[in-house]
Design a protein around this motif. Structure first.
Motif, PDB file in Angstrom:
ATOM      1  N   MET A   4      13.469  39.112 -67.106  1.00  0.00           N
ATOM      2  CA  MET A   4      12.444  38.413 -66.363  1.00  0.00           C
ATOM      3  C   MET A   4      12.530  38.876 -64.894  1.00  0.00           C
ATOM      4  SD  MET A   4      11.608  34.310 -66.325  1.00  0.00           S
ATOM      5  CE  MET A   4      12.254  34.136 -67.959  1.00  0.00           C
ATOM      6  N   PRO A   5      11.399  39.201 -64.298  1.00  0.00           N
ATOM      7  CA  PRO A   5      11.411  39.675 -62.905  1.00  0.00           C
ATOM      8  C   PRO A   5      11.873  38.605 -61.916  1.00  0.00           C
ATOM      9  CG  PRO A   5       9.276  40.089 -63.951  1.00  0.00           C
ATOM     10  CD  PRO A   5      10.062  39.235 -64.878  1.00  0.00           C
ATOM     11  N   LYS A   6      12.459  39.059 -60.812  1.00  0.00           N
ATOM     12  CA  LYS A   6      12.879  38.158 -59.749  1.00  0.00           C
ATOM     13  C   LYS A   6      11.877  38.239 -58.604  1.00  0.00           C
ATOM     14  CE  LYS A   6      17.710  37.848 -60.642  1.00  0.00           C
ATOM     15  NZ  LYS A   6      18.903  37.322 -60.050  1.00  0.00           N
ATOM     16  N   TYR A   7      11.656  37.101 -57.969  1.00  0.00           N
ATOM     17  CA  TYR A   7      10.708  36.996 -56.857  1.00  0.00           C
ATOM     18  C   TYR A   7      11.372  36.285 -55.692  1.00  0.00           C
ATOM     19  CZ  TYR A   7       7.178  38.117 -60.346  1.00  0.00           C
ATOM     20  OH  TYR A   7       6.438  38.744 -61.327  1.00  0.00           O
ATOM     21  N   THR A   8      10.949  36.633 -54.495  1.00  0.00           N
ATOM     22  CA  THR A   8      11.338  35.877 -53.314  1.00  0.00           C
ATOM     23  C   THR A   8      10.113  35.095 -52.858  1.00  0.00           C
ATOM     24  OG1 THR A   8      10.765  37.674 -51.802  1.00  0.00           O
ATOM     25  CG2 THR A   8      13.041  37.590 -52.570  1.00  0.00           C
ATOM     26  N   PHE A   9      10.357  33.957 -52.242  1.00  0.00           N
ATOM     27  CA  PHE A   9       9.228  33.171 -51.745  1.00  0.00           C
ATOM     28  C   PHE A   9       9.524  32.643 -50.347  1.00  0.00           C
ATOM     29  CE2 PHE A   9      11.917  29.814 -53.420  1.00  0.00           C
ATOM     30  CZ  PHE A   9      11.743  28.783 -52.512  1.00  0.00           C
ATOM     31  N   THR A  10       8.466  32.451 -49.599  1.00  0.00           N
ATOM     32  CA  THR A  10       8.505  31.780 -48.305  1.00  0.00           C
ATOM     33  C   THR A  10       7.356  30.792 -48.293  1.00  0.00           C
ATOM     34  OG1 THR A  10       9.382  33.758 -47.232  1.00  0.00           O
ATOM     35  CG2 THR A  10       8.444  32.069 -45.793  1.00  0.00           C
ATOM     36  N   ALA A  11       7.657  29.551 -48.043  1.00  0.00           N
ATOM     37  CA  ALA A  11       6.639  28.501 -47.954  1.00  0.00           C
ATOM     38  C   ALA A  11       6.655  27.968 -46.524  1.00  0.00           C
ATOM     39  CB  ALA A  11       6.939  27.386 -48.942  1.00  0.00           C
ATOM     40  N   GLU A  12       5.512  28.037 -45.870  1.00  0.00           N
ATOM     41  CA  GLU A  12       5.409  27.619 -44.477  1.00  0.00           C
ATOM     42  C   GLU A  12       4.611  26.329 -44.352  1.00  0.00           C
ATOM     43  OE1 GLU A  12       3.673  30.934 -42.506  1.00  0.00           O
ATOM     44  OE2 GLU A  12       5.429  32.197 -42.795  1.00  0.00           O
ATOM     45  N   LYS A  13       4.922  25.577 -43.327  1.00  0.00           N
ATOM     46  CA  LYS A  13       4.214  24.338 -42.998  1.00  0.00           C
ATOM     47  C   LYS A  13       4.237  23.332 -44.149  1.00  0.00           C
ATOM     48  CE  LYS A  13       1.222  26.447 -39.585  1.00  0.00           C
ATOM     49  NZ  LYS A  13      -0.142  26.687 -39.159  1.00  0.00           N
ATOM     50  N   VAL A  73       7.235  27.235 -57.606  1.00  0.00           N
ATOM     51  CA  VAL A  73       7.594  26.852 -56.244  1.00  0.00           C
ATOM     52  C   VAL A  73       6.802  25.616 -55.820  1.00  0.00           C
ATOM     53  CG1 VAL A  73       7.493  27.563 -53.815  1.00  0.00           C
ATOM     54  CG2 VAL A  73       8.338  29.159 -55.543  1.00  0.00           C
ATOM     55  N   GLU A  74       5.500  25.614 -56.073  1.00  0.00           N
ATOM     56  CA  GLU A  74       4.661  24.459 -55.716  1.00  0.00           C
ATOM     57  C   GLU A  74       5.155  23.189 -56.402  1.00  0.00           C
ATOM     58  OE1 GLU A  74       0.802  25.849 -56.875  1.00  0.00           O
ATOM     59  OE2 GLU A  74       0.428  26.777 -54.925  1.00  0.00           O
ATOM     60  N   ARG A  75       5.448  23.287 -57.689  1.00  0.00           N
ATOM     61  CA  ARG A  75       5.924  22.138 -58.467  1.00  0.00           C
ATOM     62  C   ARG A  75       7.268  21.633 -57.917  1.00  0.00           C
ATOM     63  NH1 ARG A  75       4.648  24.370 -63.011  1.00  0.00           N
ATOM     64  NH2 ARG A  75       6.616  25.435 -63.263  1.00  0.00           N
ATOM     65  N   SER A  76       8.157  22.567 -57.610  1.00  0.00           N
ATOM     66  CA  SER A  76       9.474  22.208 -57.104  1.00  0.00           C
ATOM     67  C   SER A  76       9.379  21.519 -55.748  1.00  0.00           C
ATOM     68  CB  SER A  76      10.340  23.468 -57.000  1.00  0.00           C
ATOM     69  OG  SER A  76      11.597  23.157 -56.453  1.00  0.00           O
ATOM     70  N   LEU A  77       8.545  22.044 -54.870  1.00  0.00           N
ATOM     71  CA  LEU A  77       8.395  21.447 -53.543  1.00  0.00           C
ATOM     72  C   LEU A  77       7.811  20.040 -53.629  1.00  0.00           C
ATOM     73  CD1 LEU A  77       7.122  24.551 -51.565  1.00  0.00           C
ATOM     74  CD2 LEU A  77       9.388  23.487 -51.404  1.00  0.00           C
ATOM     75  N   LEU A 104       2.407  20.963 -49.397  1.00  0.00           N
ATOM     76  CA  LEU A 104       2.132  22.262 -48.790  1.00  0.00           C
ATOM     77  C   LEU A 104       0.878  22.177 -47.925  1.00  0.00           C
ATOM     78  CD1 LEU A 104       2.974  25.240 -48.693  1.00  0.00           C
ATOM     79  CD2 LEU A 104       1.380  25.639 -50.556  1.00  0.00           C
ATOM     80  N   THR A 105       1.029  22.488 -46.641  1.00  0.00           N
ATOM     81  CA  THR A 105      -0.120  22.517 -45.736  1.00  0.00           C
ATOM     82  C   THR A 105      -0.338  23.919 -45.186  1.00  0.00           C
ATOM     83  OG1 THR A 105       1.233  21.890 -43.837  1.00  0.00           O
ATOM     84  CG2 THR A 105       0.183  20.109 -45.064  1.00  0.00           C
ATOM     85  N   GLY A 106       0.522  24.863 -45.580  1.00  0.00           N
ATOM     86  CA  GLY A 106       0.421  26.251 -45.137  1.00  0.00           C
ATOM     87  C   GLY A 106       0.368  27.177 -46.337  1.00  0.00           C
ATOM     88  N   ASN A 107       0.933  28.346 -46.189  1.00  0.00           N
ATOM     89  CA  ASN A 107       0.886  29.373 -47.238  1.00  0.00           C
ATOM     90  C   ASN A 107       2.223  29.525 -47.955  1.00  0.00           C
ATOM     91  OD1 ASN A 107      -1.773  30.147 -46.603  1.00  0.00           O
ATOM     92  ND2 ASN A 107      -1.023  31.410 -44.924  1.00  0.00           N
ATOM     93  N   ILE A 108       2.134  29.972 -49.206  1.00  0.00           N
ATOM     94  CA  ILE A 108       3.307  30.411 -49.955  1.00  0.00           C
ATOM     95  C   ILE A 108       3.152  31.910 -50.163  1.00  0.00           C
ATOM     96  CG2 ILE A 108       4.602  30.323 -52.108  1.00  0.00           C
ATOM     97  CD1 ILE A 108       3.720  27.484 -52.472  1.00  0.00           C
TER      98      ILE A 108
END
Length: 59
Positions: A1-10, A39-43, A50-54
């Protein structure tokens, strides 16, 4: 399974109104869309709205 990095702002902390933060990390998922949904579900489950970008990038 591929690995991804994420950044969630605001991220608005729903438990402490007025607090804004960000988060970043890595996860494994079947696709970039699946990673974003995870990521959205976890946050949300941790009390963040979320009020910014992922940004999702494959490692």
């Amino acid at each position: 399974m591929p690995k991804y990095t994420f950044t969630a702002e605001k991220l608005a902390d729903t438990l402490t109104p007025g607090e804004i933060t960000s988060a970043s990390g890595t996860l494994s998922a079947t696709s970039q869309q699946a990673a974003k949904q995870a990521v959205e579900r976890s946050l949300r489950s941790r009390g963040y709205e979320l009020t910014g970008n992922i940004t999702i990038t494959q490692k």
